[in-house]
Design a protein around this motif. Sequence first.
Motif, PDB file in Angstrom:
ATOM      1  N   GLU A 334       0.830  -1.208   0.000  1.00 16.02           N
ATOM      2  CA  GLU A 334       0.000   0.000   0.000  1.00 16.02           C
ATOM      3  C   GLU A 334       0.866   1.260   0.000  1.00 16.02           C
ATOM      4  O   GLU A 334       0.517   2.265  -0.628  1.00 16.02           O
ATOM      5  CB  GLU A 334      -0.915   0.006   1.227  1.00 16.02           C
ATOM      6  N   TYR A 335       1.987   1.203   0.682  1.00 15.98           N
ATOM      7  CA  TYR A 335       2.820   2.408   0.841  1.00 15.98           C
ATOM      8  C   TYR A 335       3.817   2.585  -0.306  1.00 15.98           C
ATOM      9  O   TYR A 335       4.008   3.692  -0.804  1.00 15.98           O
ATOM     10  CB  TYR A 335       3.561   2.330   2.171  1.00 15.98           C
ATOM     11  N   PHE A 336       4.458   1.489  -0.744  1.00 20.82           N
ATOM     12  CA  PHE A 336       5.505   1.590  -1.755  1.00 20.82           C
ATOM     13  C   PHE A 336       5.126   0.962  -3.096  1.00 20.82           C
ATOM     14  O   PHE A 336       5.929   0.964  -4.032  1.00 20.82           O
ATOM     15  CB  PHE A 336       6.784   0.908  -1.257  1.00 20.82           C
ATOM     16  N   GLY A 337       3.896   0.434  -3.186  1.00 22.12           N
ATOM     17  CA  GLY A 337       3.525  -0.300  -4.385  1.00 22.12           C
ATOM     18  C   GLY A 337       3.505   0.536  -5.648  1.00 22.12           C
ATOM     19  O   GLY A 337       3.734   0.024  -6.751  1.00 22.12           O
ATOM     20  N   ASP A 338       3.243   1.822  -5.539  1.00 20.38           N
ATOM     21  CA  ASP A 338       3.236   2.711  -6.700  1.00 20.38           C
ATOM     22  C   ASP A 338       4.544   3.499  -6.714  1.00 20.38           C
ATOM     23  O   ASP A 338       4.697   4.467  -5.970  1.00 20.38           O
ATOM     24  CB  ASP A 338       2.043   3.667  -6.631  1.00 20.38           C
ATOM     25  N   PRO A 339       5.511   3.120  -7.588  1.00 25.20           N
ATOM     26  CA  PRO A 339       6.816   3.797  -7.580  1.00 25.20           C
ATOM     27  C   PRO A 339       6.743   5.244  -8.053  1.00 25.20           C
ATOM     28  O   PRO A 339       7.707   5.991  -7.884  1.00 25.20           O
ATOM     29  CB  PRO A 339       7.650   2.932  -8.533  1.00 25.20           C
ATOM     30  N   GLN A 340       5.630   5.639  -8.655  1.00 24.47           N
ATOM     31  CA  GLN A 340       5.475   7.034  -9.073  1.00 24.47           C
ATOM     32  C   GLN A 340       4.984   7.922  -7.932  1.00 24.47           C
ATOM     33  O   GLN A 340       4.941   9.139  -8.073  1.00 24.47           O
ATOM     34  CB  GLN A 340       4.517   7.117 -10.258  1.00 24.47           C
ATOM     35  N   LEU A 341       4.623   7.286  -6.820  1.00 30.53           N
ATOM     36  CA  LEU A 341       4.123   8.035  -5.668  1.00 30.53           C
ATOM     37  C   LEU A 341       5.204   8.278  -4.633  1.00 30.53           C
ATOM     38  O   LEU A 341       5.378   9.396  -4.138  1.00 30.53           O
ATOM     39  CB  LEU A 341       2.952   7.284  -5.038  1.00 30.53           C
ATOM     40  N   ARG A 342       5.968   7.221  -4.276  1.00 29.03           N
ATOM     41  CA  ARG A 342       7.053   7.384  -3.314  1.00 29.03           C
ATOM     42  C   ARG A 342       8.077   6.261  -3.493  1.00 29.03           C
ATOM     43  O   ARG A 342       7.765   5.168  -3.978  1.00 29.03           O
ATOM     44  CB  ARG A 342       6.538   7.418  -1.874  1.00 29.03           C
ATOM     45  N   ILE A 343       9.294   6.553  -3.062  1.00 33.95           N
ATOM     46  CA  ILE A 343      10.405   5.616  -3.151  1.00 33.95           C
ATOM     47  C   ILE A 343      11.037   5.490  -1.778  1.00 33.95           C
ATOM     48  O   ILE A 343      11.286   6.504  -1.111  1.00 33.95           O
ATOM     49  CB  ILE A 343      11.462   6.108  -4.164  1.00 33.95           C
ATOM     50  N   PRO A 344      11.317   4.266  -1.313  1.00 30.30           N
ATOM     51  CA  PRO A 344      12.008   4.132  -0.019  1.00 30.30           C
ATOM     52  C   PRO A 344      13.426   4.681  -0.118  1.00 30.30           C
ATOM     53  O   PRO A 344      14.109   4.485  -1.123  1.00 30.30           O
ATOM     54  CB  PRO A 344      12.003   2.624   0.228  1.00 30.30           C
ATOM     55  N   VAL A 345      13.858   5.365   0.915  1.00 22.86           N
ATOM     56  CA  VAL A 345      15.183   5.993   0.918  1.00 22.86           C
ATOM     57  C   VAL A 345      16.133   5.253   1.852  1.00 22.86           C
ATOM     58  O   VAL A 345      17.231   4.861   1.471  1.00 22.86           O
ATOM     59  CB  VAL A 345      15.078   7.480   1.304  1.00 22.86           C
ATOM     60  N   ARG A 347      16.373   2.935   6.020  1.00 19.49           N
ATOM     61  CA  ARG A 347      15.633   2.175   7.022  1.00 19.49           C
ATOM     62  C   ARG A 347      16.369   2.197   8.351  1.00 19.49           C
ATOM     63  O   ARG A 347      17.588   2.070   8.405  1.00 19.49           O
ATOM     64  CB  ARG A 347      15.448   0.731   6.563  1.00 19.49           C
ATOM     65  N   THR A 348      15.593   2.362   9.411  1.00 15.76           N
ATOM     66  CA  THR A 348      16.129   2.216  10.755  1.00 15.76           C
ATOM     67  C   THR A 348      15.582   0.917  11.326  1.00 15.76           C
ATOM     68  O   THR A 348      14.924   0.146  10.633  1.00 15.76           O
ATOM     69  CB  THR A 348      15.716   3.406  11.639  1.00 15.76           C
ATOM     70  N   SER A 349      15.804   0.687  12.579  1.00 13.67           N
ATOM     71  CA  SER A 349      15.325  -0.555  13.195  1.00 13.67           C
ATOM     72  C   SER A 349      13.806  -0.600  13.303  1.00 13.67           C
ATOM     73  O   SER A 349      13.210  -1.673  13.415  1.00 13.67           O
ATOM     74  CB  SER A 349      15.941  -0.719  14.590  1.00 13.67           C
ATOM     75  N   ILE A 350      13.156   0.555  13.261  1.00 17.09           N
ATOM     76  CA  ILE A 350      11.704   0.561  13.457  1.00 17.09           C
ATOM     77  C   ILE A 350      10.936   1.247  12.329  1.00 17.09           C
ATOM     78  O   ILE A 350       9.698   1.254  12.360  1.00 17.09           O
ATOM     79  CB  ILE A 350      11.331   1.246  14.790  1.00 17.09           C
ATOM     80  N   ALA A 351      11.608   1.836  11.364  1.00 20.74           N
ATOM     81  CA  ALA A 351      10.857   2.608  10.362  1.00 20.74           C
ATOM     82  C   ALA A 351      11.639   2.732   9.054  1.00 20.74           C
ATOM     83  O   ALA A 351      12.859   2.542   9.005  1.00 20.74           O
ATOM     84  CB  ALA A 351      10.523   3.985  10.906  1.00 20.74           C
ATOM     85  N   PHE A 352      10.879   3.082   8.000  1.00 22.28           N
ATOM     86  CA  PHE A 352      11.446   3.446   6.709  1.00 22.28           C
ATOM     87  C   PHE A 352      11.311   4.954   6.521  1.00 22.28           C
ATOM     88  O   PHE A 352      10.409   5.588   7.082  1.00 22.28           O
ATOM     89  CB  PHE A 352      10.689   2.763   5.563  1.00 22.28           C
ATOM     90  N   THR A 353      12.193   5.526   5.722  1.00 18.18           N
ATOM     91  CA  THR A 353      11.994   6.891   5.239  1.00 18.18           C
ATOM     92  C   THR A 353      11.720   6.817   3.743  1.00 18.18           C
ATOM     93  O   THR A 353      12.175   5.895   3.055  1.00 18.18           O
ATOM     94  CB  THR A 353      13.214   7.783   5.492  1.00 18.18           C
ATOM     95  N   ALA A 354      10.997   7.800   3.228  1.00 16.05           N
ATOM     96  CA  ALA A 354      10.618   7.780   1.818  1.00 16.05           C
ATOM     97  C   ALA A 354      10.441   9.202   1.312  1.00 16.05           C
ATOM     98  O   ALA A 354      10.280  10.143   2.089  1.00 16.05           O
ATOM     99  CB  ALA A 354       9.325   6.983   1.632  1.00 16.05           C
ATOM    100  N   GLN A 355      10.485   9.335  -0.031  1.00 19.43           N
ATOM    101  CA  GLN A 355      10.218  10.616  -0.671  1.00 19.43           C
ATOM    102  C   GLN A 355       9.686  10.349  -2.077  1.00 19.43           C
ATOM    103  O   GLN A 355       9.699   9.223  -2.572  1.00 19.43           O
ATOM    104  CB  GLN A 355      11.481  11.496  -0.750  1.00 19.43           C
ATOM    105  N   THR A 356       9.210  11.412  -2.709  1.00 22.91           N
ATOM    106  CA  THR A 356       8.679  11.285  -4.069  1.00 22.91           C
ATOM    107  C   THR A 356       9.812  11.026  -5.058  1.00 22.91           C
ATOM    108  O   THR A 356      10.973  11.409  -4.807  1.00 22.91           O
ATOM    109  CB  THR A 356       7.945  12.563  -4.475  1.00 22.91           C
TER     110      THR A 356
END
Length: 375
Positions: A334-345, A347-356
Amino acid sequence: MLTWLLLLLTASCVEPYEPKLVGTAANLLVLDGFINTDGVTTITLTRSQDLSSAGGYPAETKATVRIESEAGTRYPLTETSPGVYISTSQKLPSSTRYHLYIRTSTGREYTSDYTVAKQPPPIDNLKARIQENGLQIYVDTHDDEGKTQYYRWEYTETWEFTSAFRSTLRYDDSRNQVISRRENIYNCWRTENSSSINTTSTVRLSQDAVRDYRLLFIPSSSGRLRYRYSILVRQYAMSAAEFDYWEAIKKNTENIGTLFDPLPSQIQGNVHCLTDDTEPVLGFVGAATVVEQRLFVDRLTLPNEWRTNLDGYETCTALDTFPSERWKGWTLQEYFGDPQLRIPVSRTSIAFTAQTPECVDCRLRGTNVKPSFWP
């Protein structure tokens, strides 16, 4: 690039004036290019549009285009993309004159005037000088025999840049996992061709020499100077008629903008319609060889106090944070499935960061393939 221009005059107490152009500016053949007597000839054919039309210029496709020598030899060009016609690399004899022949898919025929091939002298020096607020690019050249006198330059700029954020991860839809990224989408190169008209003449000088011609100024804040910058300059020699043509183009494209500037005019080149001699054609076809020289500028050679801008990444100021897939019912798909919406940048032990993608994928503004000439 050859276009029709419209002067718009607006003021609080003056009604806008829209000049009426003689004839029609629509559907005229527009020709851009020259006959390269020592290399590849590239000719672009398009059609003009009404001044009120939006969008690009329609390509003239499926035409027959060839170079013809005065002695009767023909050198065909092939359409490699819509409206772009290219020859093989060839060395044409300098003992004869040449012109361009065009037959459109509708059967209309055009030719340019026969012209003698011009051989430009070498570029003596291509240099960059640091100014108070930027970098000035200069060109030097000369002809000891005094045969050139009319010069024109084009250039291609290439510079290295990075996206706002470096992504070390990517989403793998087939496995529904965020995995390590192997492809570099952080470091890229951008290339742009010159759009200005750069000409000069030495006719009124005592020597056929050009010194410190101001080709291009790059502001100190330009993102082009952030890492490493390169410029490839191409020098052409012209006839007097070709020089006059480019000077007229320059005046009509650079001097318009105030109440006292001349109105746009149709500029007569050396291309004519054989089917209808009253039909205007936009363009000038010269014949010449080309000399080139490349210059590199490294950021380490520039003043430390120069601070370059973000080159279009100004709005990329922060990263979004997404808890790991175990939290809050979110799924990676749901969060990263559309690569035109956001890209993972990252990762920490508890979370991902992302941007367009616009802030992460530098390929949207250039190429991540290193140019063959890059150091």
